[in-house]
Each structure stands twice: as C-alpha cells, then as structure tokens.
Write an enzyme that holds these catalytic residues in place. Structure first.
Site, short mmCIF file in Angstrom:
data_model
loop_
_atom_site.label_atom_id
_atom_site.label_comp_id
_atom_site.label_asym_id
_atom_site.label_seq_id
_atom_site.Cartn_x
_atom_site.Cartn_y
_atom_site.Cartn_z
N LEU A 9 0.85 -1.20 0.00
CA LEU A 9 0.00 0.00 0.00
C LEU A 9 0.88 1.24 0.00
O LEU A 9 1.58 1.51 0.98
CB LEU A 9 -0.90 0.01 1.23
CG LEU A 9 -1.80 -1.21 1.40
CD1 LEU A 9 -2.73 -1.03 2.59
CD2 LEU A 9 -2.62 -1.46 0.13
N GLY A 12 -1.18 6.52 -0.26
CA GLY A 12 -1.53 7.63 0.64
C GLY A 12 -0.62 8.83 0.41
O GLY A 12 0.56 8.68 0.12
N ARG A 16 0.75 14.08 6.91
CA ARG A 16 1.45 14.39 8.15
C ARG A 16 2.96 14.62 7.95
O ARG A 16 3.63 15.14 8.81
CB ARG A 16 1.22 13.26 9.17
CG ARG A 16 -0.20 13.23 9.71
CD ARG A 16 -0.54 11.95 10.44
NE ARG A 16 -0.82 10.84 9.52
CZ ARG A 16 -1.21 9.63 9.89
NH1 ARG A 16 -1.36 9.35 11.16
NH2 ARG A 16 -1.44 8.68 8.99
N LYS A 23 5.11 10.44 0.37
CA LYS A 23 5.54 9.87 1.65
C LYS A 23 6.48 8.66 1.53
O LYS A 23 7.56 8.65 2.12
CB LYS A 23 4.35 9.48 2.52
CG LYS A 23 4.79 8.68 3.75
CD LYS A 23 3.84 8.69 4.89
CE LYS A 23 2.85 7.58 4.89
NZ LYS A 23 2.13 7.48 6.17
N GLY A 78 -8.96 5.06 1.78
CA GLY A 78 -8.65 4.19 2.91
C GLY A 78 -7.90 2.94 2.48
O GLY A 78 -7.82 2.61 1.28
N ASP A 103 4.87 2.35 4.37
CA ASP A 103 5.49 3.27 5.34
C ASP A 103 5.99 2.54 6.59
O ASP A 103 6.19 3.16 7.62
CB ASP A 103 4.52 4.41 5.71
CG ASP A 103 3.30 3.94 6.49
OD1 ASP A 103 3.08 2.71 6.58
OD2 ASP A 103 2.55 4.80 6.99
N ARG A 333 35.01 14.11 -7.49
CA ARG A 333 33.69 14.24 -8.15
C ARG A 333 33.47 13.09 -9.14
O ARG A 333 34.39 12.32 -9.42
CB ARG A 333 33.61 15.61 -8.81
CG ARG A 333 33.50 16.73 -7.75
CD ARG A 333 33.57 18.09 -8.39
NE ARG A 333 32.59 18.21 -9.46
CZ ARG A 333 32.69 19.07 -10.47
NH1 ARG A 333 33.74 19.87 -10.56
NH2 ARG A 333 31.76 19.12 -11.38
C1 UD1 Z 1 -2.70 1.93 9.55
C2 UD1 Z 1 -3.75 1.00 10.15
C3 UD1 Z 1 -3.52 0.88 11.64
C4 UD1 Z 1 -2.11 0.38 11.91
C5 UD1 Z 1 -1.08 1.26 11.21
C6 UD1 Z 1 0.29 0.60 11.29
C7 UD1 Z 1 -5.75 1.29 8.79
C8 UD1 Z 1 -7.12 1.89 8.73
N1 UD1 Z 1 -5.06 1.54 9.90
O1 UD1 Z 1 -2.89 3.21 10.13
O2 UD1 Z 1 -4.46 -0.02 12.20
O3 UD1 Z 1 -1.86 0.35 13.30
O4 UD1 Z 1 -1.38 1.42 9.82
O5 UD1 Z 1 1.31 1.44 10.80
O6 UD1 Z 1 -5.35 0.59 7.89
N2 UD1 Z 1 -2.79 4.01 1.89
C9 UD1 Z 1 -3.20 3.83 0.59
N3 UD1 Z 1 -4.42 4.31 0.24
C10 UD1 Z 1 -5.26 4.90 1.11
C11 UD1 Z 1 -4.82 5.07 2.44
C12 UD1 Z 1 -3.58 4.60 2.80
O7 UD1 Z 1 -2.49 3.30 -0.24
O8 UD1 Z 1 -6.36 5.29 0.69
C13 UD1 Z 1 -1.44 3.50 2.28
C14 UD1 Z 1 -0.51 4.59 2.76
O9 UD1 Z 1 0.30 5.08 1.71
C15 UD1 Z 1 0.34 3.86 3.81
C16 UD1 Z 1 -0.56 2.72 4.28
O10 UD1 Z 1 -1.60 2.61 3.34
O11 UD1 Z 1 1.52 3.33 3.24
C17 UD1 Z 1 -1.14 2.98 5.66
O12 UD1 Z 1 -1.90 4.17 5.64
P1 UD1 Z 1 -1.79 5.24 6.81
O13 UD1 Z 1 -2.70 6.36 6.49
O14 UD1 Z 1 -0.39 5.55 7.11
O15 UD1 Z 1 -2.45 4.39 8.00
P2 UD1 Z 1 -2.23 4.57 9.55
O16 UD1 Z 1 -3.08 5.69 10.02
O17 UD1 Z 1 -0.81 4.62 9.87
CA CA Z 2 1.02 4.69 8.66
#
Ligand code: UD1
Ligand code: CA
Length: 459
Positions: A9, A12, A16, A23, A78, A103, A333
C-alpha cells in the site's frame, strides 16, 4: 507450498509528512521507504507483487521500476479501498496474500516469512501481524475476547477509553486467504471517525462469518514503526542505522562511533575496515579491507581500495585504488578513476579524470577532464583549465611528468612523458616528451632600485 502474492500500500499522500515529496519516497539511509519494504518482501518467494500507487504515482513507479506491477488508486479512500484496487489482478487466485504498508520500512524478510508460515500452518483466513508497543498512540488496537482470540481491530481515532489502554497494536501487515480477502472487502464500510474504508475491518467481517482469524505477535517491536511524520522518519533512520552498523561490526568492521556513522543498506564493507565518526557511506559503495574512512567523510557510489585512507573528504561515483591517500579536504567528483598508491591531498578537486598509479596531487589543485599517467607529480596549485565557457577539453599528462607549482594547463593540451613544466607556467601548446617547458615572463632584477624608490621626493 501455496501460491503467495503481495500487495504494497503506497498510495496515501502522507499529509502528516508536510512534504512535496511523496511519503513512501522519503529516504531512510538513502533508500526510499517503499524500496526497503519491497527488498525485504522479495526475500519471501512470491508469485506476484502488486503496488498500489496514487498521488505522485509516476515518481513511485519510476523508483520501483519493473520489480512490481502497479495499480493506481485514484482517490485515497482508505487502506481497504486501496487493496480493492488489486482486485482485477488477484481476485480469483488461490493462495495467500500478504498486505504490507509502504510506510513500515523496518520490517524484515524474516518477520514476513514467519508471518506467512504461521498463517499457512494455522489455516486461518486472516492473520494480522501484531506487536506490543510501549507507546501505542496512533496505531490500531487489537481487541481480543476472553479466550484471547482476536475479534477486531479498532483505530485509535475510533477507540473507547478502555480500548485505548490496549497496547497490542496492528502493525499494518496481514496475511489473507486471497479469495476470502476480496470477498470480505466488499463488505467494508466507511462508517467511522475518518470516513475511510479500513482494511483492518476485514478481520471482524471474517470473524462474523465464522471464519478463523489469527494474530501473530512479533517480539521485534522496533521493526514495526509506521512512519507517518518526520519524527517517526528520524526514529526509523536511527533504528535502521543501528541495525546496519551492528551487522558490519559483527562482520569485522570497526566503527568508532556507531551513533555518528551512516551506512546505506547496499554498501559492502570488507573486514578490518575502520570508520571514524561523522562518516556517511551510501549508494552502491564498496570499501575494501583495511581501508580507513573518516572522520567526516562522505562517500557515495564509490569503490575504495585496500588500505586506502580517506579523511575529511567527499567522493562520489568514482573508483579509488589501493593504498591511496585522500584528503584531508579533498573532493572526488563523479567519474574519477584514481589508481593505486596515489596521493590526492588537501583542497584538491578531481573530476572525470584518471590518475595513474603512484602519482601525487598533493595540494590545492583542480584536475578536471584529465588523463594523468603514473608517477606524475602535480605541484601545488596546478589547474587543468578545461572549460572555455562553452565546451570542456581534455588535458593529458603522460607518465613521470613533473608539473611545477601554480601552473595552468590550458586544454586541450598534452604534457609528454617525463617532461617538466616550470612553476608558474601557463601551458597553451603541447609539451613533447623529455622536455622542460617554461611559459612565464622572464625575471629581471634591478639592483639598488629599492633604495632609489624609497628616496623619491614627494611632490
Ligand atoms: C494503519 C492501520 C492501523 C495500523 C497502522 C500501522 C488502517 C485503517 N489503519 O494506520 O491499524 O496500526 O497502519 O502502521 O489501515 N494508503 C493507501 N491508500 C489509502 C490510504 C492509505 O495506499 O487510501 C497507504 C498509505 O500510503 C500507507 C498505508 O496505506 O503506506 C497505511 O496508511 P496510513 O494512512 O499511514 O495508516 P495509519 O493511520 O498509519
Ligand atoms: Ca502509517
């Protein structure tokens, strides 16, 4: 063994981070976070790897390249919605799908492997990788029933005060029965604090369908850090740095101050190398045995030969031979090829040049676009004048030549084998071999003239 698939994934935006850089492309020890994830996940034998990209997709796809298939998530609705984008590529396949966040750069291949093994052994439809966090703030909490079975995951923002007390967290990594995953994803709603389709909701959905779900609790809590902001990015850098440095030390490298030494994940360092504080070695660099690096030295994509010493210097995209001395305060260089037993001393810059074995450029010189032979002595303050404001030209200094101090060699020009250039010369024409070239105004001494000047009358 079952077929294995992975979904990363990475769509996102990472609000933040407060950054124009996407990111998952923020580097940890010089390598984008998502690349760390891909490298580790690839150590597990996979049949298919799919990365979900969104905002900034082109850059991510370019960075990852052919290692993965890509699906674009147009709107970031999400993590559950993100996984759904892989439906077209995976939905009907038999096997296990691991879902990993782009991430969480610190999770190791061993942990992924252990999660797969646990999942396949228990026959669960879903297994979530969890850990006990000293500070669970921001993470999803793992809610278990009285029998200790996982019931659901609740996001921090949706949790009750009681649920917030739970310190077993969701690491954001899961194994699923592939078909059960895509089936359950259809039922995920966005009725929650963030109005998002949460992937962790799949756990509760499967459980409500009387399917077996499981948790695999890893004791390696420090691996599971999720990087949502720059504070966490710095923590990730620190943990990764420690891991890499300790690995090198265990392999026989002396690192005087590991807290102040930054070594990229692809760097190869041979036994008995010594690294002094403030050194940064990144990219695909190789440091050969008994070399001494630092203090305060930056080496990027270079090979540094055996017993070579590089002090307080910067070197990039170059090859440095054995028993060479670089610095203090030298700048190597790109595209420099420094032979064996060469000396490149203080305030010397070398660019796109070859320096043959046993040659010396000891002080305050610029060697650019030059072929310097072996056993050459380049005197202090010598400049290869390589640029006319439009084009670059080549300087050739053949073996055993001796260039006097403060000379300008105006390229294109050749100084022949064994020749001398007198100090202070500006050489504009080729110097044949075995010659002395003097190209400066002849000195005249006017004896007694100083007294005459001093005794001048004032008007
Ligand atoms: C997420 C989890 C949380 C967990 C945490 C661990 C969910 C709802 N929550 O929270 O339970 O403890 O990770 O680090 O999953 N992303 C997408 N598309 C989207 C949203 C997110 O690809 O629409 C990707 C982001 O790029 C990221 C990952 O999913 O790499 C997680 O998303 P992020 O928003 O960081 O979730 P957290 O709030 O950290
Ligand atoms: Ca995260």
């Amino acid at each position: 063994m079952m077929n294995r698939y992975a979904v990363i994934l990475a769509a996102g935006q990472g609000t933040r981070m407060k950054s124009t850089l996407y990111k998952v492309l923020h580097p940890v020890l010089g390598r984008p976070m998502v690349q760390h994830v891909i490298n580790q996940i690839k150590t597990v034998d996979l049949d298919q790897l799919v990365t979900i990209v969104g905002f900034g997709a082109d850059q991510v796809m370019e960075d990852i390249g052919s290692e993965s298939q890509f699906v674009v998530q147009e709107k970031q609705l999400g993590t559950g919605h993100a996984v759904q984008q892989a439906e077209g590529l995976l939905k009907d396949k038999d096997g296990t799908t691991i879902v990993v966040c782009g991430d969480t750069p610190l999770i190791t291949g061993e942990t992924y492997q252990a999660l797969f093994d646990h999942h396949e052994k228990t026959g669960a439809k879903a297994t979530v990788l969890t850990t006990t966090a000293p500070d669970p703030t921001g993470y999803g909490r793992v809610i278990r029933n009285d029998d200790g079975e996982v019931e659901r995951i609740v996001e921090h923002k949706d949790a009750t005060d009681e649920e917030l007390q739970v310190n077993e967290i969701n690491t954001g990594t899961y194994c699923f029965d592939n078909q059960a995953l895509f089936h359950a994803l259809k039922k995920v709603s966005n009725d929650n604090a963030q109005g998002e389709y949460y992937l962790p909701d799949v756990i509760e959905i499967l459980r409500n369908n009387k399917e077996k779900v499981s948790a695999f609790l890893t004791p390696n809590h420090s691996e599971t850090l999720g990087v949502n902001d720059r504070v966490a990015l710095a923590q990730a850098e620190k943990i990764m740095k420690k891991r890499i440095n300790e690995n090198h030390m265990r392999n026989g490298v002396t690192i005087i101050d590991p807290d102040n030494t930054y070594i990229g994940p692809d760097v190869i360092i041979e036994q008995d190398v010594m690294i002094h504080p403030g050194s940064i070695i990144t990219g695909s660099s190789t440091i050969k045995t008994n070399a001494i690096i630092g203090p305060h030295t930056e080496i990027t994509n270079c090979t540094v030969g055996e017993e070579t010493v590089v002090k307080q210097s910067v070197a990039k995209d170059s090859q440095i031979g054995n028993r060479v001395q670089i610095g203090p305060y030298a700048h190597i260089r790109p595209e420099a090829q420094v032979g064996n037993e060469v000396k490149v001393g203080n305030f010397v810059e070398v660019k796109k040049s070859t320096i043959g074995d046993k040659s010396k450029v000891s002080h305050l010189s610029y060697i650019g676009d030059a072929n310097v032979g072996s056993n050459v002595n380049v005197g202090c303050g010598t400049i290869t004048v390589n640029y006319d404001g439009k084009n670059k030209f080549l300087t050739t200094i053949e073996d055993e030549a001796f260039i006097g101090c403060n000379s300008n060699l105006i390229a294109p020009v050749t100084v022949g084998k064994g020749s001398y250039v007198a100090a202070g010369s500006t050489i504009t024409k080729d110097v044949p071999g075995d010659s002395l070239s003097v190209a400066r105004a002849r000195q005249t001494n006017k004896e007694g003239y100083a007294t005459k000047l001093k005794n001048r009358k004032q008007d």
